[in-house]
Design a protein around this motif. Structure first.
Motif, PDB file in Angstrom:
ATOM      1  N   ILE A  27       0.651  -1.225   0.021  1.00 12.28           N
ATOM      2  CA  ILE A  27      -0.199  -0.116  -0.535  1.00 12.28           C
ATOM      3  C   ILE A  27       0.909   0.937  -0.220  1.00 12.28           C
ATOM      4  O   ILE A  27       1.766   1.646   0.714  1.00 12.28           O
ATOM      5  CB  ILE A  27      -1.469   0.076   1.095  1.00 12.28           C
ATOM      6  N   THR A  29      -6.623   0.602  -6.560  1.00  9.58           N
ATOM      7  CA  THR A  29      -6.254  -1.032  -6.360  1.00  9.58           C
ATOM      8  C   THR A  29      -5.430  -1.690  -8.293  1.00  9.58           C
ATOM      9  O   THR A  29      -6.642  -0.705  -9.047  1.00  9.58           O
ATOM     10  CB  THR A  29      -7.216  -1.346  -6.302  1.00  9.58           C
ATOM     11  N   GLU A  53      -1.561  -8.763  -5.899  1.00 14.41           N
ATOM     12  CA  GLU A  53      -2.553  -7.445  -6.054  1.00 14.41           C
ATOM     13  C   GLU A  53      -1.634  -5.943  -5.387  1.00 14.41           C
ATOM     14  O   GLU A  53      -0.660  -6.311  -4.003  1.00 14.41           O
ATOM     15  CB  GLU A  53      -3.651  -7.489  -4.932  1.00 14.41           C
ATOM     16  N   LYS A  70      -2.112  -1.245  -4.146  1.00 15.43           N
ATOM     17  CA  LYS A  70      -3.245  -0.641  -3.491  1.00 15.43           C
ATOM     18  C   LYS A  70      -1.976   0.665  -2.896  1.00 15.43           C
ATOM     19  O   LYS A  70      -1.308   1.136  -3.252  1.00 15.43           O
ATOM     20  CB  LYS A  70      -3.887  -0.872  -2.177  1.00 15.43           C
ATOM     21  N   SER A 105      -3.385   4.598  -1.538  1.00 16.37           N
ATOM     22  CA  SER A 105      -4.737   5.104  -0.698  1.00 16.37           C
ATOM     23  C   SER A 105      -3.522   6.624  -0.203  1.00 16.37           C
ATOM     24  O   SER A 105      -3.632   7.388  -0.788  1.00 16.37           O
ATOM     25  CB  SER A 105      -4.278   4.664   0.545  1.00 16.37           C
TER      26      SER A 105
END
Length: 115
Positions: free
Chosen positions: A38, A88, A104, A106, A108
């Motif tokens: 992230i 994402t 995956e 991400k 933010s």
């Protein structure tokens, strides 16, 4: 008059000190992960995707909103992240048996956790 000048200089310094600057964030493309998983940022920041996996890699956003690649090994691609962008993303080339993506990452716009 000297007090007015001092107050104006202080106000100008404060205004200059609060100007926002876009930041650059690095995301490493590994063989089976993104690092960091992230990335915390603000709209207008730049993301640099660097492929250190040893093979060509492509990145696809959730709902196919954007696609990058293929990115050659030891190469990088940058993109500016705007408000409303799909945050994402997946390794386009790595899928599970059911067709879902197995890697995956991400981005933010929330504040990064302190721990």
């Amino acid at each position: 008059m000297k007090h007015k000048f001092t107050a104006l200089a202080a106000a100008a310094t404060l205004a200059i000190g609060t100007v926002a600057h876009a930041a650059e964030h690095n995301i490493l493309i590994l063989p089976d992960a993104y690092f960091p998983a992230i990335t915390y940022m603000e709209p207008g920041d730049t993301v640099r995707f660097t492929n250190v996996s040893g093979s060509n890699q492509s990145i696809i956003a959730k709902n196919n909103d954007w696609v990058i690649g293929p990115i050659a090994p030891d190469s990088e691609v940058t993109m500016v992240i705007e408000t409303g962008v799909q945050k994402t993303f997946y390794n386009k080339d790595l899928t599970n048996d059911d067709g879902t993506y197995s890697v995956e990452g991400k981005m933010s716009f929330s504040a990064a956790p302190l721990n």
